[in-house]
Each structure stands twice: as C-alpha cells, then as structure tokens.
Design a protein around this motif. Structure first.
Motif, PDB file in Angstrom:
ATOM      1  N   UNK A 198      10.546 -14.738   6.749  1.00  0.00           N
ATOM      2  CA  UNK A 198      11.095 -15.926   6.076  1.00  0.00           C
ATOM      3  C   UNK A 198      10.395 -16.260   4.764  1.00  0.00           C
ATOM      4  N   UNK A 199      10.019 -15.263   4.023  1.00  0.00           N
ATOM      5  CA  UNK A 199       9.390 -15.468   2.728  1.00  0.00           C
ATOM      6  C   UNK A 199       9.850 -14.342   1.818  1.00  0.00           C
ATOM      7  N   UNK A 200       9.497 -14.416   0.572  1.00  0.00           N
ATOM      8  CA  UNK A 200       9.853 -13.365  -0.377  1.00  0.00           C
ATOM      9  C   UNK A 200       8.601 -12.916  -1.118  1.00  0.00           C
ATOM     10  N   UNK A 201       8.678 -11.737  -1.708  1.00  0.00           N
ATOM     11  CA  UNK A 201       7.576 -11.227  -2.517  1.00  0.00           C
ATOM     12  C   UNK A 201       8.148 -10.493  -3.714  1.00  0.00           C
ATOM     13  N   UNK A 202       7.409 -10.506  -4.797  1.00  0.00           N
ATOM     14  CA  UNK A 202       7.858  -9.829  -6.012  1.00  0.00           C
ATOM     15  C   UNK A 202       7.145  -8.507  -6.228  1.00  0.00           C
ATOM     16  N   UNK A 203       6.086  -8.268  -5.474  1.00  0.00           N
ATOM     17  CA  UNK A 203       5.342  -7.028  -5.629  1.00  0.00           C
ATOM     18  C   UNK A 203       4.142  -6.992  -4.701  1.00  0.00           C
ATOM     19  N   UNK A 204       3.360  -5.940  -4.829  1.00  0.00           N
ATOM     20  CA  UNK A 204       2.143  -5.789  -4.037  1.00  0.00           C
ATOM     21  C   UNK A 204       1.018  -5.371  -4.972  1.00  0.00           C
ATOM     22  N   UNK A 205      -0.136  -6.019  -4.832  1.00  0.00           N
ATOM     23  CA  UNK A 205      -1.295  -5.691  -5.645  1.00  0.00           C
ATOM     24  C   UNK A 205      -2.470  -5.317  -4.753  1.00  0.00           C
ATOM     25  N   UNK A 206      -3.359  -4.500  -5.305  1.00  0.00           N
ATOM     26  CA  UNK A 206      -4.555  -4.066  -4.590  1.00  0.00           C
ATOM     27  C   UNK A 206      -5.767  -4.286  -5.487  1.00  0.00           C
ATOM     28  N   UNK A 207      -6.828  -4.815  -4.916  1.00  0.00           N
ATOM     29  CA  UNK A 207      -8.129  -4.851  -5.586  1.00  0.00           C
ATOM     30  C   UNK A 207      -8.965  -3.768  -4.913  1.00  0.00           C
ATOM     31  N   UNK A 208      -9.556  -2.888  -5.712  1.00  0.00           N
ATOM     32  CA  UNK A 208     -10.185  -1.697  -5.151  1.00  0.00           C
ATOM     33  C   UNK A 208     -11.484  -1.370  -5.877  1.00  0.00           C
ATOM     34  N   UNK A 209     -12.490  -0.919  -5.117  1.00  0.00           N
ATOM     35  CA  UNK A 209     -13.762  -0.515  -5.695  1.00  0.00           C
ATOM     36  C   UNK A 209     -13.563   0.660  -6.650  1.00  0.00           C
ATOM     37  N   UNK A 252      -0.035   1.791 -11.594  1.00  0.00           N
ATOM     38  CA  UNK A 252       1.020   1.506 -10.617  1.00  0.00           C
ATOM     39  C   UNK A 252       1.441   2.807  -9.944  1.00  0.00           C
ATOM     40  N   UNK A 253       1.371   2.829  -8.625  1.00  0.00           N
ATOM     41  CA  UNK A 253       1.757   3.991  -7.839  1.00  0.00           C
ATOM     42  C   UNK A 253       2.733   3.541  -6.756  1.00  0.00           C
ATOM     43  N   UNK A 254       3.861   4.179  -6.695  1.00  0.00           N
ATOM     44  CA  UNK A 254       4.880   3.872  -5.682  1.00  0.00           C
ATOM     45  C   UNK A 254       5.236   2.388  -5.665  1.00  0.00           C
ATOM     46  N   UNK A 255       5.270   1.780  -6.849  1.00  0.00           N
ATOM     47  CA  UNK A 255       5.644   0.375  -6.952  1.00  0.00           C
ATOM     48  C   UNK A 255       4.532  -0.606  -6.652  1.00  0.00           C
ATOM     49  N   UNK A 256       3.320  -0.110  -6.399  1.00  0.00           N
ATOM     50  CA  UNK A 256       2.187  -0.975  -6.067  1.00  0.00           C
ATOM     51  C   UNK A 256       1.179  -0.951  -7.220  1.00  0.00           C
ATOM     52  N   UNK A 257       0.754  -2.138  -7.658  1.00  0.00           N
ATOM     53  CA  UNK A 257      -0.218  -2.250  -8.745  1.00  0.00           C
ATOM     54  C   UNK A 257      -1.630  -2.231  -8.166  1.00  0.00           C
ATOM     55  N   UNK A 258      -2.429  -1.272  -8.619  1.00  0.00           N
ATOM     56  CA  UNK A 258      -3.798  -1.115  -8.124  1.00  0.00           C
ATOM     57  C   UNK A 258      -4.766  -1.474  -9.249  1.00  0.00           C
TER      58      UNK A 258
END
Length: 359
Positions: A198-209, A252-258
């Motif tokens: 029951x929510x929406x999202x516009x994308x996925x982000x990752x914080x990575x070492x 950005x890989x496979x639609x995910x921002x790293x």
C-alpha cells in the motif's frame, strides 16, 4: 563591573541566548551524505514522545461509494502503536575569561570590532555544531540500518524489534566470477517491492562502502551488463559527485542507484576512528515512499522553555543553546543540546547488502 550585569552575561558578549541559538543553527551541516542529501527531514513535536502507528503499511484502499455517499471515514491511530522517546544529546563548552579578553583585544584592533567579535564567537559555535552534525549523521545511517546508535555507539533503538520486522540480507559473492550481480540486484529490488504494501516508490538507492563498490563495478557480470552500451564509458571512467567537502562515486545498475559512502568518525570514548559502513557493508532503501523516514525534534530540556512556546519544527532550531556565568567570574559556560531522533519508519523496506558468500 556591576554584578547584575555580570550575571546576565550581556556585558561580556554582544549576543543573547536566542541570538546565539540562531547563529548556531544558521551554520550549515558540514558533515554527512545523508545530511547533505536531505534525508530524514525534521518534524517538530511538543513532547519528548512520539507514537508511530502501524496499520498494514499505513495506507488502505478505498471502496466505491454510490453517488459519493456514504463516505468512508479516515482512521487515525487505530493500528499497532509503537512509542519512542526522543533522546537528549547535550554538550558543554567553557569560554574562559582569558578567551574573552583575547577576543575583545583582537576585535578592537579591527575596523569592525562588533563583526570581528561575532566571527570569533561563530568559529567556536561552528566547532561544536560540527559535533552535532556528525552525531546526527551517525544516528541517521544507523537508523537506515535498523539499529539506532548514538555518538558513543550505544544502542538507542532496535527498529526491527520495535516494529516486529525480520531484517532482510542479500549476499554478493563478488570473489566468484560466475556470480550474477544484476540478478542479485533484481532480487533486492523485487523483494523491496513485495514489502512495499500500500505504498509507492520511485526508485531504489544503496549506500555502500568504497571497497565493496570497487569490487562490484569491476565484477565480470557488471562489465557484461554494460558491454556495448553508452553506459560502458561511465563504468570505465567513474565520475565523482562533490558533496559536503568530499567526493563519492555513483552508478546505476539494473535501475538501482548505488552511492559510495566512506564516512569515518571518532566515536566518543574510543581511540582512533570508525567507519560508519564497514568494507563489506551496504544498505538499500526505496525512494519516493510516503513518510518512510523522519527526524523527530522534541522541545529542549530547559525549564525556561516550558511556557507553551512552539516546538522545534525544522533544522533551523534543532540545536538549543543556553549560557551561565561560571563561579568567581571565570568565564561563561555554554550548553548545547539536541533533542532529535531520526527513524526509518518502514524497516521492512531496507535491505542489508553484504560483500561475501552466503553462510
């Protein structure tokens, strides 16, 4: 000097406590990617407690109403409620009489003595404001990871336990040349969407070492993913974003921002410095969700503020300031306090990324 004037501190430095507070909060955050990116926006409270209601993802679908009647009624606070107490972070600094004497002498030698004196005061405030910026970044990133800690690495809240959620972990065996990075990323993305409810999202982000990031972008499956595409140039010639006096890589890989995350801090009571994300660690979260993350700001613990005045409502008054004259006129004691709690309110939507083979 009149004792009453000395007690008020007004004759020592040309700023009231309120003006000090305004000066402190006008200092921009000088530390932290999450601070710079505007994550965990501030929401003011009028008490030190906040209740977060969980009702199947907060948003509920609506039925059709014939001719607009009868309308369905919004329900507030009917789900499971979790109550959090906003912690207090206080810090004291002493401005000794010798310091003030040097500041005044320096100011008199300038063409604009009032401005010069305020600059000296501001420099001291900047140093202390930075400590709160660092603390807030620690709390924000640890909240994103589900275990909120303070500047001494002391656990404040376990969000997984509080919300009854099981942490989701995805392993990236990057030492295996046959490991499929895009496929693993797709698993993270689809798993996040399944828990969206029951929510929406516009994308996925990752914080990575940075070590994790470097190993990821150099993996054969990533090179194969970008092969013969314009994005291959981006992979070969990584550009860095400049933010908060630091540089970070982003791809950005496979639609995910790293995003590369390399913050290192000195925790209270510990020798040396500590990385907020270890070399094998990353955390992902959806963007564009409804009220998933916020910093709750409570009123200061100061009896002089218990008069019904407005609660903190933004970063502009997040740090509260007060001062007292020290015994025997030795100087001024400055006290700063922050009553804030960054909370990721939907921990089921975050995923821990681990560089290594699954156990």
């Amino acid at each position: 000097m009149d004792p009453e004037e000395l007690a008020s501190g007004a004759s020592l430095l040309p700023l009231t406590a309120a003006e000090h507070t305004g000066l402190i909060n006008s200092v921009p955050d000088q530390f932290g990617q999450l601070n710079a990116d505007g994550m965990f926006p501030t929401e003011g409270l009028d008490t030190p407690y906040v209740r977060i209601d969980i009702d199947d993802g907060v948003i509920t679908a609506l039925p059709v109403t014939e001719n607009g009647r009868p309308s369905t009624i919004a329900r507030h606070g009917k789900g499971k409620g979790v109550i959090f107490e906003v912690p207090n972070v206080s810090h004291e600094d002493s401005v000794l009489a010798g310091d003030i004497r040097k500041w005044l002498a320096y100011a008199k030698r300038t063409r604009t003595p009032d401005e010069a004196l305020i600059n000296k005061i501001e420099t001291r405030h900047k140093r202390n404001r930075l400590k709160f910026s660092i603390t807030l970044e620690i709390m924000k990133l640890s909240s994103l990871k589900g275990l909120i800690v303070d500047g001494a690495n002391t656990l404040i809240y376990d969000l997984y336990d509080a919300f009854g959620v099981t942490k989701r972990t995805v392993y990236f065996d990057l030492d295996d040349p046959d490991f499929d990075v895009p496929e693993a990323i797709e698993a993270v993305l689809s798993g996040t969407e399944e828990n969206l409810v029951n929510d929406t999202m516009t994308g996925l982000e990752v914080r990575m070492a940075p070590e994790f990031y470097t190993k990821l972008i150099r993996h054969p499956s990533v090179e194969k993913y970008f092969a013969n595409t314009p994005a291959m140039l981006q992979l070969l010639n990584q550009q860095r974003e400049k933010t908060v006096n630091s540089f970070r890589r982003v791809i950005e890989i496979a639609g995910v921002t790293i995003r590369e995350y390399r913050a290192r801090v000195k925790l209270w009571g510990e020798e040396g410095t500590t990385r907020l994300l270890s070399a094998t660690e990353g955390v992902s979260y959806p963007t564009g969700t409804i009220e998933s993350h916020v910093t709750y700001a409570a009123p200061p613990l100061d009896i002089r503020e218990l008069d019904g005045s407005e609660a903190s409502s933004s970063d502009e008054d997040l740090i509260h300031f007060s001062e007292e004259v020290m015994k025997h006129g030795a100087g001024l004691e400055w006290k700063y306090q922050m009553n804030a709690l960054p909370i990721w309110r939907k921990p089921a939507l975050t995923t821990e990324w681990v560089y290594g083979a699954a156990p």
